[in-house]
Design an enzyme around this catalytic site. Structure first.
Site, mmCIF file in Angstrom:
data_model
loop_
_atom_site.group_PDB
_atom_site.id
_atom_site.type_symbol
_atom_site.label_atom_id
_atom_site.label_comp_id
_atom_site.label_asym_id
_atom_site.label_seq_id
_atom_site.Cartn_x
_atom_site.Cartn_y
_atom_site.Cartn_z
ATOM 1 N N ASN A 1 30.794 10.828 88.011
ATOM 2 C CA ASN A 1 29.997 12.199 88.749
ATOM 3 C C ASN A 1 29.212 12.788 87.621
ATOM 4 O O ASN A 1 29.625 12.665 86.199
ATOM 5 C CB ASN A 1 30.992 12.917 89.387
ATOM 6 C CG ASN A 1 31.946 13.653 88.643
ATOM 7 O OD1 ASN A 1 32.413 13.193 87.388
ATOM 8 N ND2 ASN A 1 32.481 14.975 88.868
ATOM 9 N N CYS B 1 29.663 15.582 85.907
ATOM 10 C CA CYS B 1 30.378 16.313 84.759
ATOM 11 C C CYS B 1 31.488 15.085 84.207
ATOM 12 O O CYS B 1 32.127 15.851 83.458
ATOM 13 C CB CYS B 1 31.099 17.454 85.382
ATOM 14 S SG CYS B 1 30.116 18.919 85.950
ATOM 15 N N GLU C 1 34.135 13.449 85.099
ATOM 16 C CA GLU C 1 35.713 13.516 85.236
ATOM 17 C C GLU C 1 35.880 12.546 86.107
ATOM 18 O O GLU C 1 37.323 12.340 86.309
ATOM 19 C CB GLU C 1 36.224 14.966 85.492
ATOM 20 C CG GLU C 1 36.016 15.373 87.059
ATOM 21 C CD GLU C 1 34.428 16.308 86.929
ATOM 22 O OE1 GLU C 1 34.474 16.850 88.082
ATOM 23 O OE2 GLU C 1 33.881 16.210 85.980
#
Length: 326
Positions: free
Chosen positions: A7, A9, A11
């Site tokens: 995704n 970001c 994580e």
């Protein structure tokens, strides 16, 4: 599944049309007797809340309305969730530990191990009540390296009755929720600064500056100790060497089945070679991801109170909160 990207970001590695419910536990809420020689993390309460959080995040899958049917099918097929932590650096300060110390990494790893085991226990219980995730295959699942590192008792229960969620753990940046929780240090990042300023555009497009105090530093001052020099546990990102950023991530990665959002901050004068060294070190430490940000590459939204406005860097490509610039 075929995983080709995370995704935005970083994580959670996701397949096409994949989704993941994220939730972060505020580690400062589990510190007992902060700023004293008796300071410690309440692992029992952490495990209790982690088990509740797994049930909460699993329920979110049930009530969510996905824009596309393929997104719904993918989410229900694997029932991914991403439980993680935030406020790590503040919690370490409250425990009297420097972020860049071996003792801090050990404490962080112990907390993440407790969270991992509690999360898997809860998901196994849910499988007994509601069934395993539809794509579950015991033979293949139990051969995965992460699953083989779980306690033997958990592996055996998974073999017998399955598990509700294919993935359970992820550490997100948690910036906005950490701000709402009292300006905590976000995710597993170091304290950005004891006192900072945040630049925000209001509904009419005007910039407003807000002065903020780090949560743990404010708690320390509230104890009546604000007259003396702050202890060195309140070191900010400038005092944390790039290698120590990576070592903290490496200490937690074995207990996270998803991934970890982590940014290594560099001063503006850092040479390009230092960026290559960071990525090489991240690879050697078997990290799933790593982000590098050079100070001044973008006009600050968060800055030290001594520099409320950071001038643009000559030749930099950046996005200004007021205008785009080359």
């Amino acid at each position: 599944e075929t995983l080709s990207a995370t995704n935005p970001c970083a994580e959670e590695p996701l397949p096409a049309f994949g989704a993941c419910n994220l939730g972060s536990l505020n580690l400062t809420a589990f510190v007992l007797d902060p700023f004293t020689p008796r300071a410690r993390l309440d692992h029992g309460k952490l495990r209790e809340v982690a088990r509740l959080a797994v049930r909460f995040l699993d329920d979110v899958i049930e009530i969510s309305r996905f824009p596309l049917m393929r997104q719904r099918e993918q989410a229900h097929r694997s029932r991914r969730i991403g439980l993680g932590v935030t406020g790590l650096a503040d919690a370490l300060a409250m425990l009297g530990l420097r972020y860049d110390s071996e003792a801090a990494r050990t404490a962080a790893a112990d907390a993440m191990r407790a969270l991992r085991d509690a999360a898997y226990e809860a998901s196994v219980e849910l499988a007994g009540e509601r069934g395993a995730f539809p794509a579950f295959d015991a033979g293949q699942y139990l051969e995965r390296p992460f699953i083989r590192r779980l306690p033997a008792r958990l592996q055996e229960v998974i073999r017998r009755q399955g598990i509700r969620n294919s993935h359970l753990l992820a550490i997100a940046p948690a910036g906005s929720i950490s701000l709402l929780a009292g300006n905590l240090s976000s995710g597993i990042e170091p304290i950005f600064g004891r006192e900072t300023a945040r630049h925000v555009l209001d509904s009419e497009g005007r910039r407003r500056d807000f002065r903020l105090t780090d949560y743990a530093y404010a708690a320390w001052r509230a104890r009546g100790a604000g007259g003396g020099a702050p202890p060195d546990v309140f070191l900010d990102w400038r005092a944390v060497a790039p290698r120590d950023h990576l070592l903290m991530q490496a200490a937690l990665q074995p207990y996270v089945d998803g991934a970890i959002s982590k940014t290594v901050m560099l001063p503006h004068a850092a040479p390009p070679a230092s960026v290559m060294e960071i990525f090489q070190s991240a690879h050697e430490l078997n990290l799933k991801g790593c982000t590098v940000f050079r100070e001044g590459a973008r006009r600050a939204i968060v800055a030290g109170t001594t520099a409320l406005t950071m001038p643009p860097v000559e030749g930099a490509h950046c996005y200004d909160i007021e205008r785009e610039c080359d």
